[in-house]
Design an enzyme around this catalytic site. Structure first.
Site, short mmCIF file in Angstrom:
data_model
loop_
_atom_site.label_atom_id
_atom_site.label_comp_id
_atom_site.label_asym_id
_atom_site.label_seq_id
_atom_site.Cartn_x
_atom_site.Cartn_y
_atom_site.Cartn_z
N MET A 179 -53.21 57.97 -35.97
CA MET A 179 -53.25 58.32 -37.40
C MET A 179 -53.72 57.11 -38.20
SD MET A 179 -50.29 61.11 -38.04
CE MET A 179 -48.88 60.02 -38.15
N GLN B 74 -47.65 67.57 -39.26
CA GLN B 74 -46.54 66.97 -38.51
C GLN B 74 -45.57 66.21 -39.42
OE1 GLN B 74 -49.35 64.46 -36.07
NE2 GLN B 74 -47.64 63.03 -36.11
N LEU C 113 -54.16 50.89 -37.77
CA LEU C 113 -54.06 50.41 -36.39
C LEU C 113 -53.40 49.04 -36.31
CD1 LEU C 113 -57.57 51.49 -35.02
CD2 LEU C 113 -55.42 52.80 -35.10
N HIS C 114 -52.65 48.84 -35.23
CA HIS C 114 -51.98 47.57 -34.96
C HIS C 114 -52.11 47.27 -33.47
CE1 HIS C 114 -48.89 50.16 -33.39
NE2 HIS C 114 -48.76 50.75 -34.57
N HIS D 272 -51.66 50.14 -30.96
CA HIS D 272 -52.82 51.02 -30.75
C HIS D 272 -53.88 50.31 -29.90
CE1 HIS D 272 -51.40 52.65 -34.78
NE2 HIS D 272 -51.41 53.72 -34.04
N SER E 286 -45.35 49.67 -35.24
CA SER E 286 -45.54 50.97 -35.86
C SER E 286 -46.34 50.77 -37.14
CB SER E 286 -44.17 51.57 -36.20
OG SER E 286 -44.32 52.60 -37.15
O1 PAF Z 1 -48.63 59.26 -32.51
C1 PAF Z 1 -49.41 59.55 -33.45
O2 PAF Z 1 -50.01 58.67 -34.08
C2 PAF Z 1 -49.63 61.01 -33.83
O3 PAF Z 1 -48.46 61.73 -33.68
C3 PAF Z 1 -50.78 61.66 -33.04
C4 PAF Z 1 -50.50 61.73 -31.56
C5 PAF Z 1 -52.07 60.88 -33.28
C6 PAF Z 1 -50.99 63.09 -33.54
O4 PAF Z 1 -51.28 63.12 -34.90
#
Ligand code: PAF
Length: 283
Positions: A30, A61, A33-34, A37, A188
């Site tokens: 999403m 979500q 990024l860190h 990721h 995170s």
């Molecule tokens: O873990 C995440 O960043 C999100 O839940 C994902 C897997 C990209 C789905 O939106």
């Protein structure tokens, strides 16, 4: 670096790239990024000829509109970070909400069995239907051979494996270890919303999990849970949402400890409205 926003364009590019030795890795994110990721992207680059990274803040979500609104969106910085890993072997897919959902931004309902009825599924209504919906859509567009997910969201990892089993999509799911800040806080995108004071004090979360791991062999799980509650009770900065020890595969909460099974401890903590989760393998 190639950045696609349209489903048709990225599909056409991937189809044109495909040949017999081609292997496609995929890292859904999403954004914001860190290093966590980047460790997934590195794992994908090491094992595949081409890697797609998706950047999409998925509305279905989020159970909390203010969390969705405040979720960091940093596309320019994200692209710069990815370019430090490869300018040619990473393709970014950053679709719009309309591209993904069309006129109706709604999630499909899945039956994830025991995996969804607790922890994140219990405290974030509809969360895993949203995750299942977007990851299935992305898998169908990108058609990766292998997809990489962090173990910080361990419940999500199990849910995605289940979704692949249900839908019979031909993709291998790889779980990658949690990356941590120097004080142990699990990396995170939400960490960027913590104050310096909260960041410093957040060492408590991982230290608590380490102590739980120490205690697990010798103490009853109910006593361990009570001890965790005391670590957070009346804490000036953190509020414990849940602590749970579960079987790693089914995520069913522990009843009678059976050391032939594998267990994990899971925790969710609020720092004001910033929600932090973490987990640790116990045996
Ligand atoms: O873990 C995440 O960043 C999100 O839940 C994902 C897997 C990209 C789905 O939106």
């Amino acid at each position: 670096m190639r950045v696609y926003t349209s489903n048709a364009e990225i599909s056409a590019f991937i189809a044109a790239e495909s040949h017999t030795t081609f292997s496609l890795g995929f890292v859904p994110t999403m954004g914001a990024l860190h290093a966590g990721h980047l460790s997934l992207v590195k794992a994908a680059l090491a094992a595949n000829s081409l890697v797609v990274v998706s950047i999409f803040v998925n509305p279905t979500q989020f159970d909390n509109p203010s969390d969705l609104e405040q979720y960091p969106r940093t596309l320019t910085e994200d692209l710069k970070l990815l370019e430090t890993l490869s300018k040619t072997r990473i393709i970014v897919f950053a679709p719009t909400v309309a591209e993904v959902y069309g006129a109706e931004t709604t999630a499909t309902t899945f039956d994830f069995g025991t995996l969804e009825s607790q922890m994140e599924g219990k405290y974030r209504a509809g969360h895993f239907d949203g995750v299942g919906t977007i990851v299935k859509w992305l898998f169908e567009v990108v058609k990766p051979h292998t997809a990489y997910f962090g173990e910080k969201d361990f419940q999500q990892l199990q849910i995605i494996k289940k979704m692949v089993e249900i839908t019979q999509l031909a993709v291998t799911i790889v779980g990658c270890p949690i990356e941590r800040e120097s004080n142990g806080l699990a990396m995170s995108s939400r960490n960027s919303r913590l104050t310096i004071k909260e960041l410093e004090a957040s060492a408590l979360i991982y230290n608590t999990l380490l102590s739980v791991k120490d205690k697990f062999n010798s103490e009853a799980s109910q006593d361990i849970s009570k001890w965790v509650q005391t670590q957070f009770s009346n804490h000036p900065l953190f509020e414990l949402e849940y602590f749970q020890i579960s079987e790693s595969e089914t995520l069913i909460p522990i009843q009678q400890k059976n050391l032939t099974k594998s267990y994990r401890a899971f925790i969710a903590v609020f720092a004001r409205d910033v929600r932090l989760i973490d987990n640790i393998a116990l045996n």
